[in-house]
Design an enzyme around this catalytic site. Structure first.
Site, PDB file in Angstrom:
ATOM      1  N   HIS A  72      90.986 -26.663 -10.293  1.00  0.00           N
ATOM      2  CA  HIS A  72      92.244 -26.304 -10.967  1.00  0.00           C
ATOM      3  C   HIS A  72      93.380 -27.202 -10.487  1.00  0.00           C
ATOM      4  O   HIS A  72      93.752 -27.178  -9.316  1.00  0.00           O
ATOM      5  CB  HIS A  72      92.616 -24.843 -10.707  1.00  0.00           C
ATOM      6  CG  HIS A  72      93.923 -24.450 -11.342  1.00  0.00           C
ATOM      7  ND1 HIS A  72      94.034 -24.152 -12.683  1.00  0.00           N
ATOM      8  CD2 HIS A  72      95.176 -24.342 -10.841  1.00  0.00           C
ATOM      9  CE1 HIS A  72      95.294 -23.865 -12.962  1.00  0.00           C
ATOM     10  NE2 HIS A  72      96.019 -23.974 -11.864  1.00  0.00           N
ATOM     11  N   HIS A  74      97.062 -29.630 -12.124  1.00  0.00           N
ATOM     12  CA  HIS A  74      97.948 -30.003 -13.227  1.00  0.00           C
ATOM     13  C   HIS A  74      98.247 -31.483 -13.009  1.00  0.00           C
ATOM     14  O   HIS A  74      99.224 -31.829 -12.352  1.00  0.00           O
ATOM     15  CB  HIS A  74      99.247 -29.190 -13.198  1.00  0.00           C
ATOM     16  CG  HIS A  74      99.053 -27.701 -13.303  1.00  0.00           C
ATOM     17  ND1 HIS A  74      99.330 -26.993 -14.449  1.00  0.00           N
ATOM     18  CD2 HIS A  74      98.611 -26.780 -12.408  1.00  0.00           C
ATOM     19  CE1 HIS A  74      99.071 -25.707 -14.255  1.00  0.00           C
ATOM     20  NE2 HIS A  74      98.635 -25.551 -13.012  1.00  0.00           N
ATOM     21  N   GLU A 148      96.827 -26.095 -22.530  1.00  0.00           N
ATOM     22  CA  GLU A 148      97.602 -24.895 -22.168  1.00  0.00           C
ATOM     23  C   GLU A 148      98.443 -24.396 -23.337  1.00  0.00           C
ATOM     24  O   GLU A 148      99.108 -25.181 -24.012  1.00  0.00           O
ATOM     25  CB  GLU A 148      98.513 -25.215 -20.981  1.00  0.00           C
ATOM     26  CG  GLU A 148      99.200 -23.989 -20.400  1.00  0.00           C
ATOM     27  CD  GLU A 148      99.846 -24.283 -19.047  1.00  0.00           C
ATOM     28  OE1 GLU A 148      99.483 -23.596 -18.077  1.00  0.00           O
ATOM     29  OE2 GLU A 148     100.694 -25.198 -18.951  1.00  0.00           O
ATOM     30  N   HIS A 187      98.296 -19.464 -20.792  1.00  0.00           N
ATOM     31  CA  HIS A 187      98.960 -19.712 -19.510  1.00  0.00           C
ATOM     32  C   HIS A 187      98.833 -18.550 -18.526  1.00  0.00           C
ATOM     33  O   HIS A 187      98.239 -18.708 -17.453  1.00  0.00           O
ATOM     34  CB  HIS A 187     100.431 -20.060 -19.787  1.00  0.00           C
ATOM     35  CG  HIS A 187     101.272 -20.251 -18.592  1.00  0.00           C
ATOM     36  ND1 HIS A 187     102.431 -19.531 -18.374  1.00  0.00           N
ATOM     37  CD2 HIS A 187     101.146 -21.074 -17.532  1.00  0.00           C
ATOM     38  CE1 HIS A 187     102.980 -19.924 -17.244  1.00  0.00           C
ATOM     39  NE2 HIS A 187     102.225 -20.854 -16.712  1.00  0.00           N
ATOM     40  N   HIS A 214      95.884 -18.284 -15.554  1.00  0.00           N
ATOM     41  CA  HIS A 214      96.531 -17.972 -14.276  1.00  0.00           C
ATOM     42  C   HIS A 214      96.742 -16.458 -14.223  1.00  0.00           C
ATOM     43  O   HIS A 214      97.400 -15.899 -15.109  1.00  0.00           O
ATOM     44  CB  HIS A 214      97.921 -18.607 -14.182  1.00  0.00           C
ATOM     45  CG  HIS A 214      97.947 -20.108 -14.168  1.00  0.00           C
ATOM     46  ND1 HIS A 214      98.065 -20.869 -15.296  1.00  0.00           N
ATOM     47  CD2 HIS A 214      97.917 -20.983 -13.130  1.00  0.00           C
ATOM     48  CE1 HIS A 214      98.108 -22.154 -14.967  1.00  0.00           C
ATOM     49  NE2 HIS A 214      98.011 -22.257 -13.657  1.00  0.00           N
ATOM     50  N   GLU A 217      99.057 -14.300  -9.496  1.00  0.00           N
ATOM     51  CA  GLU A 217      99.450 -15.292  -8.488  1.00  0.00           C
ATOM     52  C   GLU A 217     100.476 -14.691  -7.525  1.00  0.00           C
ATOM     53  O   GLU A 217     100.320 -14.784  -6.312  1.00  0.00           O
ATOM     54  CB  GLU A 217     100.023 -16.543  -9.181  1.00  0.00           C
ATOM     55  CG  GLU A 217     100.472 -17.626  -8.207  1.00  0.00           C
ATOM     56  CD  GLU A 217     100.968 -18.877  -8.913  1.00  0.00           C
ATOM     57  OE1 GLU A 217     101.121 -18.847 -10.152  1.00  0.00           O
ATOM     58  OE2 GLU A 217     101.198 -19.888  -8.219  1.00  0.00           O
ATOM     59  N   ASP A 328      95.797 -26.878  -7.339  1.00  0.00           N
ATOM     60  CA  ASP A 328      96.994 -26.721  -8.149  1.00  0.00           C
ATOM     61  C   ASP A 328      97.688 -28.084  -8.202  1.00  0.00           C
ATOM     62  O   ASP A 328      97.097 -29.099  -7.835  1.00  0.00           O
ATOM     63  CB  ASP A 328      97.892 -25.600  -7.595  1.00  0.00           C
ATOM     64  CG  ASP A 328      98.363 -24.662  -8.714  1.00  0.00           C
ATOM     65  OD1 ASP A 328      98.369 -25.078  -9.878  1.00  0.00           O
ATOM     66  OD2 ASP A 328      98.710 -23.515  -8.421  1.00  0.00           O
TER      67      ASP A 328
HETATM   68 ZN   LIG Z   1      98.109 -23.764 -12.002  1.00  0.00          ZN
END
Ligand SMILES: [Zn+2]
Length: 391
Positions: A72, A74, A148, A187, A214, A217, A328
């Site tokens: 995972h 970005h 996304e 998302h 996600h 979190e 991340d």
């Molecule tokens: Zn993320």
């Protein structure tokens, strides 16, 4: 002396704290016997010493395993400067403040960095559709590009879904053997309306598309689903957002409602999406995740830097949930190197068997992405990249 040296006549026994061969549970301590550039045997140093008494022994490093998977990230945020800040400051002060750094150039630089690190595969969240084609053109980036999608307004769900489906269908025509596949990422359960979440997850399940969401979190996600209020609600109200949280999720918040239970009861877990983060969860959430067969990605450094809490890894393992590791973005995780994530996870989870963490970084990641790890076994060529030298 290097195991691959052409003058290596004697076999060499390379030892490490943790060996994961790609199958089974791993060895701690572990060892690999290499002869003539090929793997001759794997196991514990003790058994290998007995079988290869003439082997020259040396310590290779902390871990020997196939290259780890970054399940995972970005990549389009790879030009961001890292800053550790509490979640509700990090979003405006880092994500929004540096938004001009987000884009295709950053995504390609991130892909270059992963190739340099020798990553096993990547699960990348793609925010801008224009990043899909250049990333799909790469043959050094196995894994999944999750497009996304975000829209909290249920009345816009059909329109947003149709546009997302068109983007995904166009991108799938660019998939090439050995390159990344296309997936979808609704998302979060609070930024995607209930109707859009159902449309996206049903479409993905029907098409066999991999999905990442996600979930859980920050602890404030629990407040939101219990009461419809709290710090996430306050920050969302500054954005275009429906008048009530009930409108987003299509039901009233209630004391026992959690993001995971909501997704489960919506039917969104039926296609076994990968759930990312899962830090702030209840025992019932963990049991539901196990029953649904959803894998989970944990991002230990990001969760720590944003003060989101500690992933309850032992409880997920006990529920039989497949766990993978991700960094991340570099903006919260600091680097794209999963070997650093593994080292951090070992400090964060001192009571967890380190073999479990290494296995998660390799096998767990490949399970999430549908890719395959090379196996370290007799007769296979030895690769120096199997030694995780940054640890
Ligand atoms: Zn993320």
């Amino acid at each position: 002396m290097s195991a691959a040296s052409p003058d290596s006549h004697l076999p060499e026994l390379l030892t490490c704290d943790v060996l994961f061969t790609g199958v089974g549970g791993g060895f701690s301590p572990g060892g690999v016997v290499v002869a003539g550039g090929m793997i001759a045997a794997t196991g514990t140093p003790e058994t290998l010493r007995a079988s290869y008494p003439h082997a020259r022994e040396w310590r290779a490093g902390a871990v020997i395993a196939p290259p780890p998977v970054n399940a995972h990230t970005h990549l389009d945020m790879s030009a961001y400067e890292f800053r550790a800040l509490p979640y509700f400051r990090w979003i405006p002060e880092v994500v929004i403040a540096q938004r001009e750094k987000r884009g295709v150039a950053g995504a390609l630089a991130g892909a270059d960095e992963l190739a340099r690190l020798g990553v096993g595969a990547v699960g990348d969240i793609v925010w801008q559709a224009e990043a899909l084609a250049p990333l799909l053109a790469r043959d050094d980036l196995p894994g999944v590009l999750y497009f996304e999608v975000l829209s909290p307004f249920p009345e816009r769900a059909d329109e947003v879904f149709r546009a997302a489906r068109a983007t995904v269908e166009a991108a799938r025509r660019l998939e090439r053997p050995g390159g990344p596949r296309v997936g979808l990422s609704p998302h979060t359960p609070f930024t995607v309306s209930h109707r859009l979440m159902r449309l996206l997850t049903e479409y993905a399940a029907g098409e066999g598309l991999p999905v990442q969401i996600h979930v859980a979190e920050h602890p404030a996600e629990l407040d939101l689903f219990r009461t419809g209020g709290g710090p996430i609600w306050e920050s969302m109200r500054r954005l275009p957002y429906p008048d009530t949280f009930a409108a987003v999720i299509g039901r009233e918040p209630e004391p026992d409602l959690t993001p995971v239970r909501y997704l489960d009861e919506l039917g969104a877990l039926a296609g076994r999406p990968t759930l990312v983060h899962m830090v702030n969860v209840t025992p019932d959430d963990i049991a539901r995740t196990g029953r649904a067969g959803c894998p989970v990605v944990t991002c230990p450094r990001s969760n720590t830097h944003l003060e989101c809490g500690v992933f309850p890894w032992t409880a997920f393992a006990a529920a039989g949930v497949e766990v993978a590791l991700g960094t991340d973005s570099v903006a919260s995780g600091e680097s794209l190197d999963v070997r650093e994530e593994v080292a951090f996870a070992r400090l964060l989870h001192p009571n967890l068997d380190p073999r479990l963490i290494v296995r998660a970084a390799v096998k767990g990641g490949h399970r999430v992405l549908g890719t395959r790890a090379p196996v370290l076994r007799r007769g296979e060529p030895w690769d120096e990249g199997y030694v995780w030298s940054s640890l």
